[in-house]
Design an enzyme around this catalytic site. Structure first.
Site, PDB file in Angstrom:
ATOM      1  N   SER A   1      -1.004  -9.534   9.794  1.00  0.00           N
ATOM      2  CA  SER A   1      -2.437  -9.753  10.060  1.00  0.00           C
ATOM      3  C   SER A   1      -3.232  -9.431   8.796  1.00  0.00           C
ATOM      4  CB  SER A   1      -2.922  -8.910  11.236  1.00  0.00           C
ATOM      5  OG  SER A   1      -2.733  -7.550  10.982  1.00  0.00           O
TER       6      SER A   1
ATOM      7  N   GLU B   1       0.338  -1.160  15.415  1.00  0.00           N
ATOM      8  CA  GLU B   1      -0.520   0.015  15.176  1.00  0.00           C
ATOM      9  C   GLU B   1      -1.454   0.251  16.368  1.00  0.00           C
ATOM     10  OE1 GLU B   1      -2.857   0.196  11.459  1.00  0.00           O
ATOM     11  OE2 GLU B   1      -4.374   1.218  12.642  1.00  0.00           O
TER      12      GLU B   1
ATOM     13  N   CYS C   1      -8.781   1.714   6.627  1.00  0.00           N
ATOM     14  CA  CYS C   1      -8.107   2.295   5.462  1.00  0.00           C
ATOM     15  C   CYS C   1      -8.712   1.716   4.186  1.00  0.00           C
ATOM     16  CB  CYS C   1      -6.618   1.970   5.537  1.00  0.00           C
ATOM     17  SG  CYS C   1      -5.748   2.477   4.065  1.00  0.00           S
TER      18      CYS C   1
ATOM     19  N   CYS D   1       0.869  -1.174   0.000  1.00  0.00           N
ATOM     20  CA  CYS D   1       0.000   0.000   0.000  1.00  0.00           C
ATOM     21  C   CYS D   1       0.914   1.235   0.000  1.00  0.00           C
ATOM     22  CB  CYS D   1      -0.877  -0.004   1.255  1.00  0.00           C
ATOM     23  SG  CYS D   1       0.103   0.008   2.756  1.00  0.00           S
TER      24      CYS D   1
END
Ligand code: SF4
Length: 300
Positions: free
Chosen positions: A231, A132, A202, A12
């Protein structure tokens, strides 16, 4: 046999720009990265060969005046504090989408934390212990509750307002299920408590699910390439497998077994796809190995 790589698979923009930043900074000298720069062992090894040193929190506390890159997942405020104490230069490659989410959670926490009559409850829909999520919890002084699925809503205190956010890589469906379960629990308890649900998933990942499912259905056999620690790879592989049961998960071309290769060579259309942490070069290696095996077999 035609082997096609999914044009939508691969890094990404958050991961691409973190890797680009690491490569640029490596030209300036020694560089450490706090945690794996991407959940892909092969890509980490490639950058380590260029000089990137992967460190953990214990290492961070012993460094002096080093340069440390923070990866796309982001970090809690405590990491910046440690860096300041030790004269460490931070190269911040936190993805802008994650950064914005951190800011929103911190603003929500700051806005409500002084409310003694109804102390807020910030709930993060995410994977406990994920980098995160640790960074997001840090914005609330580690007071946020992490929920992995709708099965865990028993942990929520329904006498307090609920401010729900999501880890960026969770599934949209899972988030919607969680919101529905919380709303139902609130109405069951006849509680007037407020739920503020912020869908902070996202879209660079969420849109991939649909594209990936279409890609999986359009090919007889699918090889999903992803890191075992990712993940995002697990989630996307699950969607591929649900769309096409002839889908296999591998971390690299060496994990392609004879059974997988034989299935590929019997198919007319083989698809190769991956997660947001899968480098294109790794998918290309898998493609080459499948084509080579097929050519060798057809000559026998
Ligand atoms: S998945 Fe989205 S939020 Fe996460 S690093 Fe990539 S672009 Fe950023």
């Amino acid at each position: 046999m035609i082997v096609e790589i999914d044009p939508h698979s691969g890094f990404c923009f958050g991961v691409t720009s973190a890797i680009r930043k690491a490569e640029e900074e490596l030209k300036r000298g020694e560089l450490c990265c706090l945690g794996d720069i991407v959940h892909n062992g092969q890509e980490c090894a490639r950058l380590e060969e260029k000089g990137l040193r992967t460190i953990d929190y214990d290492d961070l506390r012993t460094l002096h005046h080093a340069r440390v890159l923070l990866r796309a997942h982001g970090e809690p405020p405590s990491t910046y504090w440690i860096a300041r104490q030790r004269g460490i230069e931070i190269i911040d490659a936190t993805c802008p989408v994650v950064k914005k989410l951190q800011d929103r959670i911190r603003a929500c926490y700051e806005q409500h934390r002084m409310d003694e009559t109804q102390p807020p409850q910030i709930v993060i829909y995410g994977q406990r212990g994920h980098a995160e999520v640790i960074g997001l919890q840090g914005q609330t002084n580690d007071t946020a509750l992490v929920i992995e699925s709708a099965d865990e809503i028993g942990k929520i205190d329904f006498t307090r307002p609920v401010y729900l956010f999501s880890q960026t890589t969770k599934s949209v469906e899972g988030f919607q299920q969680l919101v529905a379960a919380i709303e139902e629990a609130i109405s069951r308890q006849k509680s007037a408590v407020r739920l503020e649900a912020h869908d902070t998933i996202c879209r660079s990942v969420a849109n991939r699910v649909k594209q990936l499912e279409e890609f999986a259905r359009a090919h007889e056999v699918v090889i999903f390439v992803g890191g075992k620690k990712s993940s995002n790879a697990k989630v996307l592989y699950g969607h591929c497998r649900a769309a096409n049961e002839h889908t296999w998960f591998v971390s690299n071309e060496e994990e392609l077994t004879n059974e997988m290769l034989a299935a590929c060579s019997e198919a007319e259309h083989v698809g190769i796809c991956g997660a947001t942490s899968t480098p294109l070069w790794l998918m290309e290696r898998c493609k080459k190995r499948i084509e080579k095996w097929n050519t060798t077999k057809s000559k026998q």
